[in-house]
Motif scaffolding. Structure first.
Motif, PDB file in Angstrom:
ATOM      1  N   UNK A 202       0.912  -1.150   0.153  1.00  0.00           N
ATOM      2  CA  UNK A 202      -0.007   0.097  -0.095  1.00  0.00           C
ATOM      3  C   UNK A 202       0.723   1.364  -0.123  1.00  0.00           C
ATOM      4  N   UNK A 203       0.383   2.502  -0.376  1.00  0.00           N
ATOM      5  CA  UNK A 203       0.971   3.678  -0.320  1.00  0.00           C
ATOM      6  C   UNK A 203      -0.151   4.499   0.300  1.00  0.00           C
ATOM      7  N   UNK A 204      -0.129   4.945   1.249  1.00  0.00           N
ATOM      8  CA  UNK A 204      -0.893   6.003   1.904  1.00  0.00           C
ATOM      9  C   UNK A 204      -0.508   7.278   1.814  1.00  0.00           C
ATOM     10  N   UNK A 205      -1.092   8.195   0.868  1.00  0.00           N
ATOM     11  CA  UNK A 205      -0.752   9.537   0.724  1.00  0.00           C
ATOM     12  C   UNK A 205      -1.555  10.298   1.258  1.00  0.00           C
ATOM     13  N   UNK A 206      -0.954  11.161   2.168  1.00  0.00           N
ATOM     14  CA  UNK A 206      -1.636  12.400   2.837  1.00  0.00           C
ATOM     15  C   UNK A 206      -1.341  13.713   2.399  1.00  0.00           C
ATOM     16  N   UNK A 207      -2.110  14.774   2.764  1.00  0.00           N
ATOM     17  CA  UNK A 207      -1.674  16.193   2.458  1.00  0.00           C
ATOM     18  C   UNK A 207      -1.190  16.448   1.004  1.00  0.00           C
ATOM     19  N   UNK A 208      -2.113  15.701   0.037  1.00  0.00           N
ATOM     20  CA  UNK A 208      -1.528  16.032  -1.357  1.00  0.00           C
ATOM     21  C   UNK A 208      -1.691  17.369  -1.892  1.00  0.00           C
ATOM     22  N   UNK A 209      -0.496  17.349  -2.701  1.00  0.00           N
ATOM     23  CA  UNK A 209      -0.431  18.824  -3.540  1.00  0.00           C
ATOM     24  C   UNK A 209      -0.588  18.717  -4.886  1.00  0.00           C
ATOM     25  N   UNK A 210      -0.789  19.482  -5.716  1.00  0.00           N
ATOM     26  CA  UNK A 210      -0.890  19.184  -7.167  1.00  0.00           C
ATOM     27  C   UNK A 210       0.312  18.765  -7.706  1.00  0.00           C
ATOM     28  N   UNK A 211       1.541  18.954  -7.201  1.00  0.00           N
ATOM     29  CA  UNK A 211       2.774  18.345  -7.731  1.00  0.00           C
ATOM     30  C   UNK A 211       2.933  16.953  -7.603  1.00  0.00           C
ATOM     31  N   UNK A 212       1.781  16.525  -6.850  1.00  0.00           N
ATOM     32  CA  UNK A 212       1.847  15.017  -6.703  1.00  0.00           C
ATOM     33  C   UNK A 212       1.025  14.189  -8.005  1.00  0.00           C
ATOM     34  N   UNK A 213       0.478  15.157  -8.753  1.00  0.00           N
ATOM     35  CA  UNK A 213      -0.261  14.669  -9.821  1.00  0.00           C
ATOM     36  C   UNK A 213       0.731  13.812 -10.831  1.00  0.00           C
ATOM     37  N   UNK A 214       0.183  12.577 -11.145  1.00  0.00           N
ATOM     38  CA  UNK A 214       1.220  11.455 -11.820  1.00  0.00           C
ATOM     39  C   UNK A 214       0.586  10.278 -12.109  1.00  0.00           C
ATOM     40  N   UNK A 215       1.068   9.550 -12.744  1.00  0.00           N
ATOM     41  CA  UNK A 215       0.799   8.229 -12.902  1.00  0.00           C
ATOM     42  C   UNK A 215       1.672   7.341 -11.933  1.00  0.00           C
TER      43      UNK A 215
END
Length: 123
Positions: A79-92
């Motif tokens: 699993x990859x839990x991703x919190x506090x996401x920002x636009x720069x995290x946009x990707x495949x």
């Protein structure tokens, strides 16, 4: 080894997502699992890795403090839990399996790849 990634989607800045990667096949040969991401026009970059036992974990600087990689051996899933996401995290986002290890952070060290799951962070 076959890898099936899921869990991507559209999320607002500051939101969270959890990606899953289910492994099947000759999983006994896997020493480490990892997540990478690739944004349009950019190279694929390392995000996080976890070894077979789950003890050795490494993150990219961009992921530290916000992302958590974990594994459920009984389900052969990472699993990859991703919190506090920002636009720069946009990707495949791609999961990958390595026969090497335990700490593998470059794409060339990974032998098997799943299909990407798209993460879009936008308001």
């Amino acid at each position: 080894v076959q890898l099936q990634a899921s869990g991507g989607g559209l999320v607002q800045p500051g939101g969270s997502l959890r990606l899953s990667c289910a492994a099947s096949g000759r999983i006994f040969s896997i020493n480490a699992m990892g997540w990478f991401r690739q944004a349009p026009g950019k190279e694929r970059e390392f995000v996080a890795t976890i070894n077979r036992s789950g003890i050795i974990i490494k993150y990219a600087d961009s992921a530290k403090g916000r992302f958590t990689i974990s594994r459920d051996s009984a389900k052969n899933t990472v699993y990859l839990q991703m919190n506090n996401l920002v636009p720069e995290d946009t990707a495949a986002y791609y999961c990958a399996a390595s026969l090497f290890g335990p700490e593998v952070t470059t794409a060339k060290e990974y032998d098997y790849w799943g299909q990407g799951t798209q993460v879009t962070v936008s308001s």
